[in-house]
Design an enzyme around this catalytic site. Structure first.
Site, PDB file in Angstrom:
ATOM      1  N   GLN A 229     -16.454  91.398  20.006  1.00  0.00           N
ATOM      2  CA  GLN A 229     -15.505  91.400  18.976  1.00  0.00           C
ATOM      3  C   GLN A 229     -16.137  92.277  17.308  1.00  0.00           C
ATOM      4  OE1 GLN A 229     -15.107  87.067  20.354  1.00  0.00           O
ATOM      5  NE2 GLN A 229     -14.204  87.421  18.473  1.00  0.00           N
ATOM      6  N   ARG A 342     -18.531  75.513   7.963  1.00  0.00           N
ATOM      7  CA  ARG A 342     -17.024  75.501   7.803  1.00  0.00           C
ATOM      8  C   ARG A 342     -16.959  74.143   8.645  1.00  0.00           C
ATOM      9  NH1 ARG A 342     -11.896  78.051   8.430  1.00  0.00           N
ATOM     10  NH2 ARG A 342     -12.736  80.399   7.769  1.00  0.00           N
ATOM     11  N   ARG A 374     -13.398  79.696  18.671  1.00  0.00           N
ATOM     12  CA  ARG A 374     -11.839  79.634  18.113  1.00  0.00           C
ATOM     13  C   ARG A 374     -11.790  78.214  16.991  1.00  0.00           C
ATOM     14  NH1 ARG A 374      -6.623  80.373  21.746  1.00  0.00           N
ATOM     15  NH2 ARG A 374      -4.800  81.722  19.874  1.00  0.00           N
ATOM     16  N   PHE A 376     -14.327  77.736  15.123  1.00  0.00           N
ATOM     17  CA  PHE A 376     -15.090  78.101  14.503  1.00  0.00           C
ATOM     18  C   PHE A 376     -16.324  77.212  13.303  1.00  0.00           C
ATOM     19  CE2 PHE A 376     -18.066  80.210  11.155  1.00  0.00           C
ATOM     20  CZ  PHE A 376     -19.198  81.528  12.150  1.00  0.00           C
ATOM     21  N   THR A 474     -16.380  82.273   5.135  1.00  0.00           N
ATOM     22  CA  THR A 474     -16.811  82.163   4.587  1.00  0.00           C
ATOM     23  C   THR A 474     -17.859  82.609   3.833  1.00  0.00           C
ATOM     24  OG1 THR A 474     -17.801  80.068   6.073  1.00  0.00           O
ATOM     25  CG2 THR A 474     -15.869  79.939   5.221  1.00  0.00           C
ATOM     26  N   ALA A 543     -12.197  85.192  12.638  1.00  0.00           N
ATOM     27  CA  ALA A 543     -11.545  84.014  11.564  1.00  0.00           C
ATOM     28  C   ALA A 543     -10.497  83.654  10.974  1.00  0.00           C
ATOM     29  CB  ALA A 543     -12.688  84.324  10.352  1.00  0.00           C
ATOM     30  N   GLU A 745      -6.794  80.987  15.174  1.00  0.00           N
ATOM     31  CA  GLU A 745      -7.359  79.887  15.749  1.00  0.00           C
ATOM     32  C   GLU A 745      -6.496  78.817  15.178  1.00  0.00           C
ATOM     33  OE1 GLU A 745     -11.656  80.195  14.063  1.00  0.00           O
ATOM     34  OE2 GLU A 745     -10.586  81.690  12.717  1.00  0.00           O
TER      35      GLU A 745
END
Length: 796
Positions: A229, A342, A374, A376, A474, A543, A745
């Protein structure tokens, strides 16, 4: 928001073909580009036919070798001695390396140090790679790796979150977000409750396992084909371990067979090891993990152990709350700092927490280092506040939905999060109201209660839970993307962007965006592999920002070329810019009409550049970690789900009878792909909360290490009645690509309605007087234990 009738139309609407120009999900399709129109995944035909090429499907390169690693057999200890003589002498072995053979960096931690490419003097989890082997076949490499003789000095292992908290064993320092005086607010509230919940982790279980091939190049560089990814991070880390410049490393990533976060950072080690072996042997090396090795050696979703203390009034409105989220990070930092952050950001989910203190601990354990998955960390954070909603409801004898409504953002001036970001354009009250009506929630709630009154063994439960999920990385610098667009002289278009296609339809959506800009058929746009020599310094595809970032970058590149064509037409044909139109595979210049292909050739002959890069960076976002204040998210994606379940109180077995979902995706770029993402995310979220159980023994060995001992959802676990709708006429009020919203997500957390419905069914055993403790995954065993506990408490 549209009426109930309109929503039901959206639920039953047939998928449109790419030639249908009707209205889809409340928006008009414009142009052949097809933004807003359903179009099948660009690789779907090849995938169904088995013709799609993944890394392991690539033809073997001349002289290609295969890699394997020797793994630690203990959870924590110093390496006293390593005897690799039998490994080196084994059949087919060409090379064996340890960390001492690494010419460059030995630590490949993605953010903070702590992830050695091969063990350096000690091991910190069972399965940690200690040495690597290159052999002439996959089987011979694996057999040889098992011949090593390694002696350890065992050290005490930390294997539980509670032990880590006691010993202050952390991969990163604790962090607190705070607003107001929560302790005073809790103490002065009419009611107080406290509790804790264990939230289990989750194996990614991608269909394609971790795999990379490294091929040495003539200039001392390396070409990498990887299922990742984050190709740019693989490029950087391979360059660092080989001690060569980044421009000598090329990473090519055409498609993944699933990622879900498990290939964001944890694809890199296997590419690095393959590259190290290729560098030593001067031959191509493929490294693919067997399923059991993959499950043992790669991180999972972080298990969390969270607790809370809350004060609330007679209406169930929260006045003050303390939340502590304790993430099991495994042995190294990996991405855990941001993941626990998060979880803290999303500890409010959809609810206003006025006086709030949220603390996050990043616990270091001697297990594999857990990683992105997924959501996070967001799902693990949300679980605590959803538990609080249920607990308050049972305490006050109210429907949990009533408590959720009372605490929603959007009431008067209750619109600022505990990290001081305003929740703008909040449509959750309308989504919940619409779904409550369209799902017949109130009538079904009454029917469920009546059923439970008349049945002593089988019990039903129902729950409606919302989701508010922040969209953006973030970490600010990751919110950028690049793209490359070419127009060839036959009018066909080549597209390359920095995102990774892992089955989510990213390439399809970005191709639709480019086609939309030029008003041409999307089938004329070819999207190539993500390559670090085409789009450099790309961010990970994660994200939920793949389309937001790469779509905008591709749009920017297309607009640049489009403006050149307009300028050229104005000069050549002496017309004004407004007289140049792109329409129906044509370019109209004043009174003349040219096919797109014809005008592309004319522009080429006129020496017009038909190639451009594009770039995008997300605006507005910022966060000051020192003060715990800022705007870490560009916008929020929202949705809600209603689930109804049936449990057997004698066995704990259960069935999801029906789920209704209403999700806001803004102006959908591709409704069919978005609905597919919602369905898949929900099922994956339900699996996380019900069937997927990770089990380690007392020595730190993973026992749920293969598909026979780890249960992902099967077709029988899907709701018998499954209804998914997109919120109609809901353009994103922020300036995103075509006013769409992320969909990767956010729907994952809709699975919380199943867990809450199971709790509702168990609570009915006590006539809803006792709120059950139901940790996740809520396996049949845990449901049965919860039933027995509620029965015992009801008798006291």
């Amino acid at each position: 928001m549209r009426s109930l009738i309109d929503v039901k139309k959206a639920q039953t609407q047939k998928i449109q073909t790419n030639t249908d120009k009707s209205v889809v999900n409340g928006q008009k399709n414009v142009g052949l580009g097809g933004v807003g129109r359903s179009k099948k995944h660009e690789s779907s035909d090849k995938q169904v036919a088995g013709e799609a090429i993944y890394v392991d499907d690539r033809p073997a390169l001349r002289g290609e070798l295969h890699a394997a690693v020797g793994q630690s057999t203990i959870a924590h200890g110093n390496i006293k001695s390593i005897d690799l003589s039998a490994v080196k002498a084994a059949e087919g072995v060409v090379a064996v390396i340890t960390v001492e053979d690494v010419p460059g960096h030995t630590d490949i931690g993605p953010v903070f140090p702590g992830d050695p490419v091969l063990a350096i003097g000690k091991v910190e989890f069972i399965g940690q790679p200690i040495f690597a082997v290159a052999a002439t076949s996959y089987d011979l490499a694996r057999k040889a790796a098992k011949l090593a003789k390694i002696e350890y000095q065992e050290l005490e292992a930390v294997l539980t979150v509670k032990d880590a908290l006691t010993k202050q064993s952390f991969v990163r320092p604790p962090f607190t977000m705070k607003r107001g005086d929560s302790a005073s607010a809790i103490a002065s509230a009419q009611h107080q409750l406290s509790g804790e919940i264990q939230v289990g982790g989750q194996e990614h279980m991608y269909l394609e396992g971790q795999v990379s091939t490294a091929e040495p190049t003539e200039d001392g560089g390396m070409s990498i084909y990887t299922s990742s990814q984050h190709p740019s991070e693989v490029q950087k880390l391979v360059a660092e371990v080989l001690d060569i410049p980044l421009n000598k490393v090329l990473v090519d990533m055409r498609r993944m067979g699933g990622g879900f976060g498990g290939k964001e950072t944890q694809a890199a080690p296997w590419a690095c090891i393959a590259a190290l072996l290729a560098n030593v042997t001067k031959r191509p090396v493929k490294f693919k993990l067997g399923r059991m090795d993959d499950m043992i050696m790669t991180g999972k979703r972080h298990p969390f152990e969270n607790n809370y203390t809350v004060g609330f009034d007679n209406e169930g409105q929260i006045k003050g709350i303390n939340i502590e989220v304790n993430g099991n990070c495994g042995y190294s930092p990996d991405l855990s700092d941001a993941i626990v952050d998060r979880a803290m950001f999303h500890s409010d989910n959809a609810y206003f927490l006025d006086q709030a203190t949220v603390t996050g601990n990043r616990c270091k354990l001697n297990t594999v280092s857990h990683t992105a998955y997924r959501g996070f960390g967001g799902p693990q954070g949300m679980m605590t506040i959803e538990m609080v909603m249920d607990e308050i409801a049972r305490h006050l004898g109210k429907d949990p939905l009533e408590i959720r409504k009372v605490n929603l953002y959007g009431h008067e001036d209750r619109n600022e999060t505990h990290y001081h970001q305003e929740v703008e354009h909040n449509n959750l009250p309308e989504i919940i109201a619409t779904l409550e009506q369209s799902s017949d929630y109130q009538a079904r709630r009454k029917a469920v209660t009546e059923f439970n009154e008349n049945n002593s063994i089988l019990k039903k439960g129902i729950a409606l839970t919302p989701v508010k999920f922040g969209i953006s990385f973030t970490v600010q610098h990751l919110n950028q993307a690049g793209a490359l667009v070419h127009i060839y002289t036959d009018g066909t278009i080549h597209l390359s962007h920095g995102g990774s296609e892992m089955g989510q339809g990213l390439n399809t959506k970005v191709a639709q965006i480019v086609a939309e800009e030029f008003q041409v058929d999307v089938d004329t746009v070819a999207c190539s592999a993500a390559r670090t020599d085409k789009v450099p310094n790309s961010s990970p595809t994660a994200a939920s920002s793949g389309t937001d970032l790469n779509g905008k970058a591709a749009e920017a590149a297309a607009k640049t070329i489009k403006q050149r064509l307009i300028d050229f037409a104005c000069e050549k044909y002496q017309v004004k810019a407004e007289q140049v139109k792109f329409e129906n595979n044509n370019i109209i210049v004043g009174e003349q009409t040219f096919s797109f292909a014809e005008f592309s050739q004319i522009a080429y002959m006129g020496r017009v550049s038909l190639s451009s890069t594009g770039f995008y960076k997300t605006p507005k976002i910022h966060f000051d970690r020192a003060t715990g204040k800022g705007r870490p998210f560009f916008y929020y994606a929202t949705g809600a789900s209603v689930s109804e379940v049936l449990i057997d109180t004698l066995t704990g077995e259960y069935k999801n009878l029906r789920t209704d979902i209403l999700q806001d995706v803004g102006h959908s770029i591709n409704p069919a792909i978005d609905i597919g993402q919602i369905e898949g995310a929900f099922i994956q979220g339900q699996g996380w909360l019900t069937t997927e159980e990770l089990v380690w023994n007392e020595q730190g060995r993973l026992l749920s290490n293969n598909p026979a001992t780890y249960k992902i959802p099967a077709i029988n676990d899907a709701p018998e009645d499954f209804r998914v709708a997109l919120v109609p006429d809901a353009p994103n009020r922020e300036h995103t690509i075509y006013n769409s919203k992320a969909v990767g997500e956010p729907p994952f957390m809709l699975g919380m309605s199943v867990w809450s419905a199971l709790k509702d069914a168990v609570a009915s055993v006590s006539n809803y007087k006792v709120s059950p403790q139901l940790d996740t995954p809520a396996t049949p065993e845990r449901v049965l234990w919860a039933v027995e506990s509620v029965k015992a408490q009801a008798q006291d």
